[in-house]
Design a protein around this motif. Sequence first.
Motif, PDB file in Angstrom:
ATOM      1  N   VAL A  45     -34.600  -3.834  17.381  1.00  0.00           N
ATOM      2  CA  VAL A  45     -33.892  -3.268  18.529  1.00  0.00           C
ATOM      3  C   VAL A  45     -32.602  -4.040  18.747  1.00  0.00           C
ATOM      4  N   VAL A  46     -31.545  -3.332  19.081  1.00  0.00           N
ATOM      5  CA  VAL A  46     -30.280  -3.935  19.504  1.00  0.00           C
ATOM      6  C   VAL A  46     -29.896  -3.349  20.855  1.00  0.00           C
ATOM      7  N   LEU A  47     -29.539  -4.197  21.795  1.00  0.00           N
ATOM      8  CA  LEU A  47     -28.999  -3.767  23.073  1.00  0.00           C
ATOM      9  C   LEU A  47     -27.608  -4.375  23.239  1.00  0.00           C
ATOM     10  N   LEU A  48     -26.629  -3.565  23.569  1.00  0.00           N
ATOM     11  CA  LEU A  48     -25.290  -4.030  23.889  1.00  0.00           C
ATOM     12  C   LEU A  48     -24.940  -3.527  25.279  1.00  0.00           C
ATOM     13  N   SER A  49     -24.473  -4.415  26.132  1.00  0.00           N
ATOM     14  CA  SER A  49     -24.134  -4.031  27.496  1.00  0.00           C
ATOM     15  C   SER A  49     -22.825  -4.679  27.915  1.00  0.00           C
ATOM     16  N   ALA A  50     -21.955  -3.899  28.531  1.00  0.00           N
ATOM     17  CA  ALA A  50     -20.669  -4.411  29.007  1.00  0.00           C
ATOM     18  C   ALA A  50     -20.755  -4.821  30.466  1.00  0.00           C
ATOM     19  N   THR A  51     -21.792  -5.577  30.786  1.00  0.00           N
ATOM     20  CA  THR A  51     -21.963  -6.157  32.108  1.00  0.00           C
ATOM     21  C   THR A  51     -22.699  -7.473  31.949  1.00  0.00           C
ATOM     22  N   ALA A  52     -22.556  -8.360  32.919  1.00  0.00           N
ATOM     23  CA  ALA A  52     -23.167  -9.682  32.824  1.00  0.00           C
ATOM     24  C   ALA A  52     -24.655  -9.690  33.158  1.00  0.00           C
ATOM     25  N   VAL A  53     -25.234  -8.540  33.477  1.00  0.00           N
ATOM     26  CA  VAL A  53     -26.665  -8.468  33.792  1.00  0.00           C
ATOM     27  C   VAL A  53     -27.477  -8.668  32.511  1.00  0.00           C
ATOM     28  N   MET A  54     -28.466  -9.566  32.556  1.00  0.00           N
ATOM     29  CA  MET A  54     -29.277  -9.871  31.379  1.00  0.00           C
ATOM     30  C   MET A  54     -30.046  -8.648  30.900  1.00  0.00           C
ATOM     31  N   VAL A  55     -30.227  -8.553  29.559  1.00  0.00           N
ATOM     32  CA  VAL A  55     -30.988  -7.442  28.980  1.00  0.00           C
ATOM     33  C   VAL A  55     -32.151  -7.935  28.127  1.00  0.00           C
ATOM     34  N   ASP A  56     -32.468  -9.234  28.172  1.00  0.00           N
ATOM     35  CA  ASP A  56     -33.523  -9.788  27.326  1.00  0.00           C
ATOM     36  C   ASP A  56     -34.876  -9.124  27.591  1.00  0.00           C
ATOM     37  N   ARG A  57     -35.234  -8.992  28.860  1.00  0.00           N
ATOM     38  CA  ARG A  57     -36.542  -8.402  29.190  1.00  0.00           C
ATOM     39  C   ARG A  57     -36.645  -6.982  28.651  1.00  0.00           C
ATOM     40  N   GLN A  58     -35.581  -6.220  28.806  1.00  0.00           N
ATOM     41  CA  GLN A  58     -35.588  -4.856  28.299  1.00  0.00           C
ATOM     42  C   GLN A  58     -35.691  -4.834  26.774  1.00  0.00           C
ATOM     43  N   GLY A  59     -35.028  -5.786  26.118  1.00  0.00           N
ATOM     44  CA  GLY A  59     -35.091  -5.839  24.667  1.00  0.00           C
ATOM     45  C   GLY A  59     -36.489  -6.110  24.159  1.00  0.00           C
ATOM     46  N   PHE A  60     -37.140  -7.120  24.717  1.00  0.00           N
ATOM     47  CA  PHE A  60     -38.508  -7.414  24.293  1.00  0.00           C
ATOM     48  C   PHE A  60     -39.427  -6.217  24.562  1.00  0.00           C
ATOM     49  N   ARG A  61     -39.262  -5.567  25.715  1.00  0.00           N
ATOM     50  CA  ARG A  61     -40.118  -4.428  26.041  1.00  0.00           C
ATOM     51  C   ARG A  61     -39.878  -3.266  25.077  1.00  0.00           C
ATOM     52  N   MET A  62     -38.626  -2.962  24.797  1.00  0.00           N
ATOM     53  CA  MET A  62     -38.328  -1.853  23.892  1.00  0.00           C
ATOM     54  C   MET A  62     -38.860  -2.114  22.495  1.00  0.00           C
ATOM     55  N   LEU A  63     -38.738  -3.361  22.034  1.00  0.00           N
ATOM     56  CA  LEU A  63     -39.257  -3.684  20.702  1.00  0.00           C
ATOM     57  C   LEU A  63     -40.776  -3.548  20.673  1.00  0.00           C
ATOM     58  N   ARG A  64     -41.436  -4.003  21.714  1.00  0.00           N
ATOM     59  CA  ARG A  64     -42.901  -3.870  21.770  1.00  0.00           C
ATOM     60  C   ARG A  64     -43.307  -2.401  21.765  1.00  0.00           C
ATOM     61  N   GLU A  65     -42.644  -1.577  22.559  1.00  0.00           N
ATOM     62  CA  GLU A  65     -42.993  -0.171  22.630  1.00  0.00           C
ATOM     63  C   GLU A  65     -42.724   0.540  21.306  1.00  0.00           C
ATOM     64  N   LEU A  66     -41.614   0.191  20.664  1.00  0.00           N
ATOM     65  CA  LEU A  66     -41.304   0.776  19.366  1.00  0.00           C
ATOM     66  C   LEU A  66     -42.345   0.378  18.333  1.00  0.00           C
ATOM     67  N   THR A  67     -42.716  -0.888  18.324  1.00  0.00           N
ATOM     68  CA  THR A  67     -43.707  -1.364  17.363  1.00  0.00           C
ATOM     69  C   THR A  67     -45.057  -0.695  17.581  1.00  0.00           C
ATOM     70  N   GLU A  68     -45.432  -0.507  18.831  1.00  0.00           N
ATOM     71  CA  GLU A  68     -46.709   0.150  19.137  1.00  0.00           C
ATOM     72  C   GLU A  68     -46.741   1.589  18.619  1.00  0.00           C
ATOM     73  N   ARG A  69     -45.576   2.242  18.592  1.00  0.00           N
ATOM     74  CA  ARG A  69     -45.532   3.632  18.122  1.00  0.00           C
ATOM     75  C   ARG A  69     -45.664   3.753  16.605  1.00  0.00           C
ATOM     76  N   VAL A  70     -45.256   2.701  15.881  1.00  0.00           N
ATOM     77  CA  VAL A  70     -45.237   2.804  14.423  1.00  0.00           C
ATOM     78  C   VAL A  70     -46.380   2.055  13.754  1.00  0.00           C
ATOM     79  N   THR A  71     -47.169   1.315  14.518  1.00  0.00           N
ATOM     80  CA  THR A  71     -48.275   0.565  13.908  1.00  0.00           C
ATOM     81  C   THR A  71     -49.613   1.124  14.350  1.00  0.00           C
TER      82      THR A  71
END
Length: 291
Positions: free
Chosen positions: A265-291
């Motif tokens: 997963v890659v997240l790019l955001s043009a704001t200073a708000v952190m996106v780490d939590r969303q990144g980990f969650r999206m990767l987990r959800e994506l992995t759950e769909r393919v495994t």
Amino acid sequence: MASLGAPLDADYEIGSVSKGITGLLYADAWTRSELGPDTTLGDVLPLGDCPAAGLTLAAVSRHTSGLPGLPRSARPWRRTAAFLLSGTNPYGETLEELLAQARTVQLSAPRPRYSNFGFELLGHAVAAGAGMSYRALVRERLAAPLGLTSIYMPATAEELGPRAIIGTSRSGRPRQPWTGEALAPAGGIRSSIGDMARIVQALLDGTAPGQAALDPVANFAGPAARIGAAWMTLRVKGRDITWHNGATGGFRTWTGLDREAGTGVVLLSATAVMVDRQGFRMLRELTERVT
């Protein structure tokens, strides 16, 4: 892969994910026998006999060299204050100015300590070992082989491309772009979501240069997190996640891989708000769909 609300061909500051790219190029230089684990900064950069000259590139790549985040000569507190008050670029040095700072920098005990300054030096050291500039190194060994068309490293604001997005603070105030020749290896690379997606795909299928940079070789600030060459590995809900995030004045970036599942997963955001939590969650959800 995901981008937060902008045209797909727009280019963002990818911040400290630039260190992940520098880590790949460092590991790739090993395979070319241009550098080794015991190569020092002074072996490839004109630093004289200053303390920083004796630091191994391996230690710098793991943030355990004893280098500060920024040297005192760079007046980090003044820069931070100016950035917080008016959003100005806290970097901007030339390579020569970076080397001058390195010749006078004071080292602390070698322990895990995140250092932008260290990765600025590491990237330019790897490039010097290859006999080229850092810009040329990225272009020839990463961009060209992977077919990347948007990655570039502006030394000044005047070098920003026509698709460059201006980052904003949490409250939406514009922030000055973080540019600078010295900064490029540690936080000065710009890229589109498409090219970042291509890098992640190449890391997953083994075609990216310097794959060994992803492999953890030491603990970082405790046993829960381990580090390779810039890239961190963290055990999350029973799975090993290899990742790096990025933050500059008006941008946040997160790149993460589940190498065993073959997902990223890659997240790019043009704001200073952190996106780490969303990144980990999206990767987990994506992995759950393919495994």
